[in-house]
Design an enzyme around this catalytic site. Structure first.
Site, PDB file in Angstrom:
ATOM      1  N   CYS A 137      -5.897  -0.754   9.313  1.00 57.52           N
ATOM      2  CA  CYS A 137      -4.813  -0.791  10.299  1.00 57.52           C
ATOM      3  C   CYS A 137      -3.463  -1.033   9.642  1.00 57.52           C
ATOM      4  CB  CYS A 137      -5.081  -1.889  11.331  1.00 57.52           C
ATOM      5  SG  CYS A 137      -6.633  -1.720  12.215  1.00 57.52           S
TER       6      CYS A 137
ATOM      7  N   ALA B  61      -0.256   3.528   8.646  1.00 55.69           N
ATOM      8  CA  ALA B  61      -1.169   4.233   9.542  1.00 55.69           C
ATOM      9  C   ALA B  61      -0.676   4.157  10.983  1.00 55.69           C
ATOM     10  CB  ALA B  61      -2.573   3.647   9.429  1.00 55.69           C
TER      11      ALA B  61
ATOM     12  N   SER C  98     -12.358  -0.943  10.964  1.00 52.08           N
ATOM     13  CA  SER C  98     -11.542  -2.046  10.462  1.00 52.08           C
ATOM     14  C   SER C  98     -12.381  -3.290  10.267  1.00 52.08           C
ATOM     15  CB  SER C  98     -10.403  -2.343  11.438  1.00 52.08           C
ATOM     16  OG  SER C  98      -9.649  -3.463  11.014  1.00 52.08           O
TER      17      SER C  98
ATOM     18  N   LYS D 206      -1.051   6.675  -1.297  1.00 49.46           N
ATOM     19  CA  LYS D 206      -0.660   6.683  -2.703  1.00 49.46           C
ATOM     20  C   LYS D 206      -0.491   5.242  -3.183  1.00 49.46           C
ATOM     21  CE  LYS D 206       3.337   5.215  -1.367  1.00 49.46           C
ATOM     22  NZ  LYS D 206       3.739   3.831  -1.711  1.00 49.46           N
TER      23      LYS D 206
ATOM     24  N   ASP E 219       4.125   1.028  -5.889  1.00 49.36           N
ATOM     25  CA  ASP E 219       4.511   1.244  -4.497  1.00 49.36           C
ATOM     26  C   ASP E 219       5.690   2.189  -4.350  1.00 49.36           C
ATOM     27  OD1 ASP E 219       6.278  -0.100  -1.936  1.00 49.36           O
ATOM     28  OD2 ASP E 219       4.171   0.385  -1.610  1.00 49.36           O
TER      29      ASP E 219
END
Length: 333
Positions: free
Chosen positions: A20, A24, A45, A105, A185
């Site tokens: 979650c 998303a 989840s 990614k 990131d």
């Protein structure tokens, strides 16, 4: 029968979302539930309350745990927005359950692991795709076309930047154990930009990473060199004011594109072209890069020939990330 043959005969690719994460909820679920070549059929989840709320918002079933979602017969593929350090395990489990995979990614935290997963997907006849959604925003096509047409002459240098403000305590990007850090990131965006615009054969000439007190990289830069001597200066971080842009310096002009990495659905990117002492500003069309990513993933699921270029690029990207980390001069406050 191979998995891709089964899916191609069944209509839209049926996707289970495992997790979650914010990306998303904000971007991928709206894109995949908007109708198209892929659709969400379940959410799995470890947090039932949060997942049930998310499933209710988007009108899809809550499937229980990740493993239970993988066992569903109405799931052809999974979307994995899990933290980088957890992605590899669930990519492998999804592949071994016969599911195609779209993963956030970077695919993993290292090139060796990425290569192993891509090889397993290939051996099983399954698509394993890294969610570099920004590449599929249609605005970039204008940049590529104008560069190829010689609008700014021959490309000499690329400057690309993606920085975001500091993350709150507890954010996974601040966790070494979960694969956090600015390079993984934010750094993959300018790195992938350099790959796309400078072509193959990039080398890392130098790099720097600034670490916080916990040893997590929060800022960095890298200098890359292409095979024809074209250079790229990249900046990334999560201890900055927000900035996202790339600038192409050519032999007779330059182009600058704003917000190339995180454009909202309704954002019209601004392309500025300077040459011959004049400046042209072009407002490009808005686009949903996550919807485009969903379409591209569905194409790779149903067309095995489309998978290899994306897989090869993901591996090169992972190798460049590893090389930046190896070459980086590290500093701390």
């Amino acid at each position: 029968m191979r998995p891709d043959a089964l899916v191609s005969a069944a209509g839209p690719v049926r996707v289970a979302v495992l997790g979650c994460a914010d990306v998303a909820a904000r971007r991928m679920l709206p894109a995949l539930t908007g109708g198209g070549a892929a659709t969400v059929t379940a959410i799995g989840s470890r947090d039932p309350a949060r997942a049930a709320d998310l499933a209710g918002r988007f009108g899809v079933p809550f499937a229980g745990t990740y493993a239970e979602a993988l066992d569903r017969p109405d799931v052809d593929a999974v979307y994995l927005p899990l933290p980088p350090a957890l992605r590899g395990e669930w990519v492998r489990r999804a592949l071994r359950a016969g599911k195609h995979v779209l993963a956030e990614k970077p695919l993993t935290t290292g090139a060796e692991h990425t290569a192993a997963l891509l090889a397993e997907a290939r051996a099983r006849g399954l698509a394993l795709v890294e969610n570099m959604a920004f590449l599929h925003h249609r605005g970039h096509r204008t940049v590529y076309d104008r560069l190829a047409s010689g609008d700014i002459g021959d490309l000499r240098h690329l400057t690309a930047t993606f920085t975001i403000p500091p993350r709150p305590p507890g954010d996974l990007r601040n966790s070494r154990e979960l694969g956090g850090g600015a390079l993984l990131d934010a750094g993959v965006y300018p790195l992938r930009t350099a790959m796309r615009l400078l072509g193959p054969g990039l080398r890392v000439a130098g790099a720097a990473l600034r670490l916080n007190d916990d040893g997590v990289d929060v800022a960095g830069s890298a200098l890359l060199v292409g095979p024809r001597g074209v250079t790229a200066a990249l900046t990334f971080g999560m201890a900055h004011a927000y900035r996202a842009s790339y600038e192409l310096h050519g032999s007779s002009g330059r182009m600058v594109l704003d917000r190339p990495y995180s454009a909202p659905v309704d954002h019209r990117p601004l392309l500025r072209v300077e040459r011959d002492g004049r400046t042209e500003e072009v407002s490009l069309a808005a686009d949903d890069q996550f919807a485009r990513m969903g379409e591209e993933f569905a194409r790779m699921v149903t067309d095995p020939a489309a998978r290899e270029p994306a897989a090869a690029a993901s591996l090169v990207q992972a190798e460049l990330v590893d090389e930046v980390a190896r070459r980086a001069l590290r500093t701390q406050p």
